[in-house]
Structure formats: C-alpha cells, structure tokens
Enzyme design. Structure first.
Site, PDB file in Angstrom:
ATOM      1  N   TYR A  85     -23.949 -36.895 125.492  1.00  0.00           N
ATOM      2  CA  TYR A  85     -23.174 -35.893 124.563  1.00  0.00           C
ATOM      3  C   TYR A  85     -24.178 -35.716 123.661  1.00  0.00           C
ATOM      4  O   TYR A  85     -24.475 -34.519 123.187  1.00  0.00           O
ATOM      5  CB  TYR A  85     -21.754 -36.366 124.183  1.00  0.00           C
ATOM      6  CG  TYR A  85     -20.807 -36.497 125.421  1.00  0.00           C
ATOM      7  CD1 TYR A  85     -20.451 -35.463 126.032  1.00  0.00           C
ATOM      8  CD2 TYR A  85     -20.512 -37.632 125.710  1.00  0.00           C
ATOM      9  CE1 TYR A  85     -19.516 -35.365 127.226  1.00  0.00           C
ATOM     10  CE2 TYR A  85     -19.691 -37.845 126.836  1.00  0.00           C
ATOM     11  CZ  TYR A  85     -18.986 -36.736 127.478  1.00  0.00           C
ATOM     12  OH  TYR A  85     -18.480 -36.713 128.753  1.00  0.00           O
TER      13      TYR A  85
ATOM     14  N   PRO B 175     -14.947 -28.580 127.864  1.00  0.00           N
ATOM     15  CA  PRO B 175     -14.140 -28.260 128.897  1.00  0.00           C
ATOM     16  C   PRO B 175     -12.820 -27.261 128.157  1.00  0.00           C
ATOM     17  O   PRO B 175     -12.527 -27.390 126.985  1.00  0.00           O
ATOM     18  CB  PRO B 175     -13.315 -29.147 129.493  1.00  0.00           C
ATOM     19  CG  PRO B 175     -14.091 -30.426 129.083  1.00  0.00           C
ATOM     20  CD  PRO B 175     -14.727 -30.220 127.714  1.00  0.00           C
TER      21      PRO B 175
ATOM     22  N   HIS C 283     -16.321 -32.706 124.153  1.00  0.00           N
ATOM     23  CA  HIS C 283     -16.191 -33.610 125.127  1.00  0.00           C
ATOM     24  C   HIS C 283     -16.630 -35.311 124.461  1.00  0.00           C
ATOM     25  O   HIS C 283     -16.191 -36.197 125.125  1.00  0.00           O
ATOM     26  CB  HIS C 283     -16.920 -33.303 126.288  1.00  0.00           C
ATOM     27  CG  HIS C 283     -16.479 -33.608 127.473  1.00  0.00           C
ATOM     28  ND1 HIS C 283     -15.658 -34.835 127.704  1.00  0.00           N
ATOM     29  CD2 HIS C 283     -16.560 -33.331 128.639  1.00  0.00           C
ATOM     30  CE1 HIS C 283     -15.460 -35.339 128.939  1.00  0.00           C
ATOM     31  NE2 HIS C 283     -15.886 -34.033 129.731  1.00  0.00           N
TER      32      HIS C 283
ATOM     33  N   SER D  53     -14.297 -32.711 139.048  1.00  0.00           N
ATOM     34  CA  SER D  53     -13.464 -33.817 138.707  1.00  0.00           C
ATOM     35  C   SER D  53     -12.034 -33.237 139.097  1.00  0.00           C
ATOM     36  O   SER D  53     -11.575 -32.026 138.902  1.00  0.00           O
ATOM     37  CB  SER D  53     -13.578 -33.686 136.992  1.00  0.00           C
ATOM     38  OG  SER D  53     -12.824 -34.911 136.806  1.00  0.00           O
TER      39      SER D  53
END
Ligand code: COA
Length: 630
Positions: A112, A125, A348, A559
């Site tokens: 990240y 997301p 995230h 996912s």
C-alpha cells in the site's frame, strides 16, 4: 465452518459462550479484548524447503519445461546447505521472534504505502449496496441520516471494545483492523505515504465530514452530553449543509486525492502551505468518516445500472460528475446518490474487505430498526463549512488531477454480474466448498476465453495471527488446469470430468487451509526477498528469474467478500492485462463484480462475465447429470 463473517444470532451466542468460558467474571470488557489480542498466536515462518517445493509446484502449469529446468537449477543453488536461502530464512526467523508480526509492516509498506499508483481504481475497493427506494433529495437526506446514525451505533462497539470476536475455522481472529477504520486517513508522502489514526488520544474525533457539490463540511455528531445525534438531528444538519452548498461551480479540491501519489504528494505540500487549507485538510483527516451526498449520475438502462453504481463507488464517474465529491485518502467514505444508489469506498491500507462489510451489515441491520429516540430540543449550530484558498498553482494541480481521473474513468470497465440461477447452497448440496467451486468456475471461464491458464490470486485471511492481514491462495494448479482442459474435451466422459472438478476443488481447499494457517508461499517469499533487500548487496537470482515475474503477474486477482447484506465489493485489476473479480456468494444467488482495463485489447469484463455465467451453469449441469446417472 470457514465462512468468515459470523451471523448476528451466532454473535450473541458467541458472546454468551465467551462469558460462560471466562473463569474470572470481573475482567473488564476492554481487558477482555486486550487479553484476546494478546492470546493470538504469532504468524509463523514456514519451513524453507516446504515453500520452495510448493513454489516449483505452482509454476508447473504456468511456465515451459525449459523455464522450469532453469528455475529448478536456481532453486538448487538457493537451497544449498549453508547457502543464501538458509541465511535469509534464519534472518527472517530472528525477525519473527523479535516482532509481533514479521510481515505486517512490510506488507503495509509494499502493498500500500510505497505504491505510487492512485488509490482510486488501483487500490481502494468500492461496495455497492442494493438500490434504495428513495427518488428525491428528502429521501437521500433521510437515508444518509440513518446511515450515519448506524455507523455511530457501530462505533459504540469499537469505543467500548465490545466488538464480538470473529472466528474462522473454529479459531479466534485478530480484531485489530476494526480499530483502524474509523477516524483515520492516508497522508501522501514524497516517496511513501503514511496513515494517521485519531480514534484514541487526548481529543478523539467527534465529527464526520459531509461533502456536497464538492464542498466539505464538519458535522459534529455528538451532543454536549456525549450522546450521538439522533437521526432527526442529523437530518436537520444535513438539510442545512445541503442548503448552503447549492452552488455547483466550486473547485473540486477533493479530486486532488485521486492522483498518482507522487503528484498528489507534491500538490498536498503546496495545498497545505496556506493555513486555512491546512486546517480544512486536518479536519477531513481527523473526521470519523466521510459521507458524500452525490449529484445524480446520467441515467442508464436497468441492465447497466449496477455497473454504473459500481463505477461511481470506485471513482465517482469523472470530473464532470462526482469524482470531486470525495476525499479518496479517507479510510471510510459512504456515498449516497439522489437516485437511490448507495455504497462506499474505502482506502485499503488500514483494513481488508471483511471488517468493512461486517460494519455494513451492522449499519444495514440498524437502519431496519424503527426505534423512537426522543430528539433533544436544543438547537444545533450550523455545520462548519471548510474553506480552501485556491491559488493558481493549486488550480493547475486540480486540472491535472481532473485529467488523470477522466483517463482512469474511461479506462475502467466494470461489470456487476448478479448470477441468479443458484447460490452457495448448490455446491454445499454436493458436499463441495462454495468458494473453491466458484474459483474453479473462474478458472474454466478464463480457460475458455484464452485457451490457457494464468497466475491467479485469491485473498485468504491471515487474521488467525496477531496483526495478520492476507495471504494468497494460488487458484491455478496443475489439478485446476487438468479440469479446465477436460471440460470441453469430447474424449472425456462426464464421470471423468466431474472427478477432475472434485479433485481440483479438493486441492483448492488444501491450499486455502494452508494459506489461512500461515503455510502458503507468497508472503514467505516476500519475507525472504525483503530480508535480502535489507541484508544483501544483491538479490538472489531466484527473485530475478523470469518465472518469479510470471508467477507474480496475477491476471486473475480475486477475492470472496461475503456478507449478510445483498451487496458486492469491487476493485480494479492488479495488472494492466488482468481482471479484478470480487464475489459475495449468497444462499441462492452470487453477486460478482468484474473489472478490466479498456486500454488492454485482450481483456473484456463483459466477456469474462458471460464465460463465468456459462461455466457456472455447465458445472452445475455436469454434477446434476453425473448424480442422475448414478
Ligand atoms: N460440504 C458442505 N459445505 C461446505 C463444504 C463441503 N465440502 N466446504 C465448505 N462448506 C461450507 C462451510 O462450512 C461454510 O458454511 P457456513 O456458510 O455455514 O459457514 C460455507 O460452505 C462456506 O465455505 P467456503 O465456501 O469453503 O468458504 P470459506 O467461508 O471457507 O471462505 C475464504 C474461504 C478463502 C474466502 C476465507 O477463508 C477467507 O480467508 N476470507 C477472507 C478473504 C479476505 O480477507 N479478502 C480480502 C478482501 S479485500
């Protein structure tokens, strides 16, 4: 019993159960939560030879025989007794002994904070909630007010540390991520970003940020006696915000946060040179969360509606629409459109999807309740409007960010697939794992589209361990490839095909088990590489090998994020020629969100969704036929 999210009723039982088990009823709630955290095991470092053998096995369907021979040679050198592999492993084991979690800091940085790509589309997301039945501004305000009250209700669990512990495979999970999502924000840096959290400390945050028509407001959400504002109070405050932000010609300063991190880092320093701007930015960063009251999006057909909403959650639709109505660095950002569309986007770095959708489930449950709470009669002051002084330089930065955002918007193809023919009950009825079944459908869809397989990554939780984040399940295996090739092979009969499918599912379950128990390959390889970067002058050849690059190029990045709410999470692809696929298997249907980049000629989210639908239908037919014939 590996489904991650515990049901509400089960939760109550769990809390009762924990109380029954507790030999010391005097333990304080916060102490209990601390005790739980402290009792979690540390993330293990898997045995070196085990990881290396599994690494070679995962490469098998992905590379040629010659490449494999070369990689095996490099692996032999790496594993020589007393060689570089053993040295790195020892160093990693030392780090594991000395730290709470040998991976978590490295992961946060490499996955990240070091990434220079924009957080919008490339990292953050979105979550699409079911369409709400309001059609106008009042409905939008009332819904937003209830939603805010629901999040504040959830915050009570966080503040009192009474959040029930979640379980996976019968083991308690690390709850740390829940404590990182409220009152936190990412801050851009010239080379690496950071995350600040204002949830605790001397002055914990008591306000949220509301954005309307690109204008930011501080909304205090607690009364002077410390009680949260009621839905009616919040509604009145939102009305005031709405009525003082009717102008639509404001500079979309929030769009700056969507730019490449280096560009935004420079623009950020420039922006906060001004004292007023700095105070406004701090107020946003410090707020508990953000609510974007979005302007209507262009009308689209019913068929396209969910795709449009998913895009709105991921990027806001572009500079002409709602992309400036965001602060993408904010960890939690709810979005409520005037047409009944709603959802959220989250940054995230501090947390994975499951804690976020658990929060969503709580809020949705809260919103269904019709509790009558008496509203205090004391009038509330006007929410503070945050001012920004826009210099010509800042204006230039905003223009650059707008251009970049519009390119991203045009490049992202998002398809929401509501697969309605069956849900997770069907594989269960055949004594098969729904998750593994869906992964095999994805493998089949990809194979049919490309006549080959690709490196695939499914996220698995590492939260059985203290401060655990995620591991990768490699869904493409020798066994999955055998199944996908056999499925359309006329020389194979149905019994053979079904046996290959079941075998591929069995192998996927084994990989899942290993991943959630800290015995998978990817994070261990990352750890060895990170030690090498820190300790050695050059990287061992095994990490410079083409096979390593091939194996890490996840064309299928997937996912499962399951929830009680009929929603779906979505995220962008990990690589330019790949797909992002997220799914929420419900009992009788499955929600998928598939993304791809339009700039890549080889990928097409609509086409993959169609192949996925066919794969799911064909796999069901196969199992039904084989059962009938028996
Ligand atoms: N026969 C019958 N039922 C079965 C079965 C079988 N052979 N195998 C599994 N099931 C059942 C399970 O018991 C479970 O039942 P429940 O709904 O009553 O709890 C259900 O099917 C679901 O199991 P499964 O489909 O196998 O998935 P899972 O819940 O084990 O989830 C992962 C697998 C990998 C998704 C999960 O372990 C995980 O790690 N999730 C986190 C993902 C994450 O963090 N993503 C990050 C996104 S940002």
């Amino acid at each position: 019993m590996l489904r991650l999210l515990i049901r509400t009723s089960a939760r109550t039982d769990l809390v009762k159960h924990c109380r029954l088990l507790s030999p010391m009823p005097v333990v304080q709630v916060s102490d209990r939560s601390l005790l739980h955290q402290e009792s979690l095991p540390k993330l293990p470092v898997p045995p070196l030879k085990q990881t290396c053998a599994r690494y070679l096995a995962l490469l098998e369907p992905l590379i040629s025989e010659e490449e494999m021979a070369h990689t095996c040679k490099l692996m032999d050198e790496f594993l020589q007794p007393g060689g570089v592999g053993e040295r790195l492993q020892k160093s990693l084991e030392r780090r594991a002994r000395k730290t709470e979690n040998w991976l978590s800091d490295w992961w946060m940085q490499s996955a990240y904070l070091d990434s220079r790509m924009p957080v919008a589309v490339y990292s953050s997301p979105g979550v699409v909630l079911p369409k709400m039945h309001f059609q106008d501004r009042q409905g939008q305000m009332r819904f937003a007010a209830k939603l805010i009250a629901g999040v504040l209700d959830f915050k009570k669990l966080i503040d009192s540390k009474t959040l029930p512990v979640e379980y996976l495979g019968g083991k308690p999970l690390c709850m740390d991520q829940y404590y990182q999502v409220l009152s936190s924000c990412r801050i851009p840096g010239p080379k690496r970003d950071s995350v600040v959290n204002y949830a605790t400390g001397k002055t914990p945050s008591t306000h949220i940020t509301v954005v309307h028509n690109f204008q930011f407001f501080v909304l205090d959400v607690y009364n002077s006696d410390g009680s949260p504002l009621t839905v009616d109070q919040i509604y009145v405050q939102l009305e005031k915000i709405w009525n003082t932000s009717l102008q639509t010609n404001k500079e979309p300063v929030g769009i700056l946060t969507s730019n490449h991190r280096n560009t935004w880092g420079k623009a950020y320093n420039n922006l906060i040179k001004d004292k007023t701007n700095k105070e406004s930015v701090r107020a946003i960063q410090k707020s508990i969360f953000t609510v974007s009251l979005d302007a209507p999006m262009p009308r689209v057909s019913d068929e396209m509606y969910h795709n449009k909403v998913a895009a709105q959650m991921l990027h806001g639709g572009g500079s002409r629409w709602n992309s400036g109505n965001r602060w993408f660095d904010k960890t939690l950002q709810f979005i409520v459109g005037e047409d009944g569309s709603c959802g959220l986007t989250y940054e995230h770095a501090p947390a994975e999807g499951p804690p976020i959708v658990f929060l969503v489930d709580h809020v949705v449950d809260y919103m269904k309740r019709t509790e009558m709470v008496r509203t205090p009669m004391i009038p509330l002051s006007m929410p503070l409007k945050l001012r920004f002084n826009i210099t010509p330089e800042i204006k230039k930065d905003i223009e650059k960010a707008k251009q970049n955002m519009n390119i991203m918007v045009h490049d992202l193809d998002v398809r929401v697939l509501n697969f309605s023919q069956y849900g997770r009950k069907f594989p269960k009825s055949h004594k098969l794992s729904p998750d593994a079944f869906i992964q095999m459908a994805l493998q089949l869809a990809y194979y049919r589209m490309y006549e080959t397989c690709c490196p695939s990554n499914e996220s698995a939780s590492l939260r059985m361990f203290k401060l655990g984040r995620t591991e990768a399940i490699r869904s493409t295996t020798t066994e999955s490839f055998q199944f996908t090739k056999a499925m359309d092979d006329p020389s194979k009969n149905n019994i053979e095909k079904a046996a290959l499918l079941k075998n591929a599912i069995k192998v996927h379950r084994e990989h899942t088990y290993k991943a959630i128990h800290g015995q998978a390959i990817d994070r261990h390889m990352l750890g060895l590489k990170m030690v090498a970067i820190e300790d050695l002058t050059s990287l061992p050849e095994i990490f410079m090998d083409t096979s390593f690059a091939v194996a890490s190029h996840f064309n299928l990045y997937t996912s499962q994020v399951g929830s009680k709410t009929d929603c779906v999470m979505c995220f962008g692809p990990l690589v330019p020629d790949g797909y992002g696929v997220c799914y929420n298997p419900m009992d009788d249907h499955i929600n998928f969100a598939v993304t791809a980049f339009n700039s890549c000629e080889e990928t097409n989210a609509t086409k993959l969704s169609k192949f996925l639908t066919d794969a799911l239908l064909d796999m069901k037919n196969l199992l039904d036929q084989v059962t009938e014939d028996q």
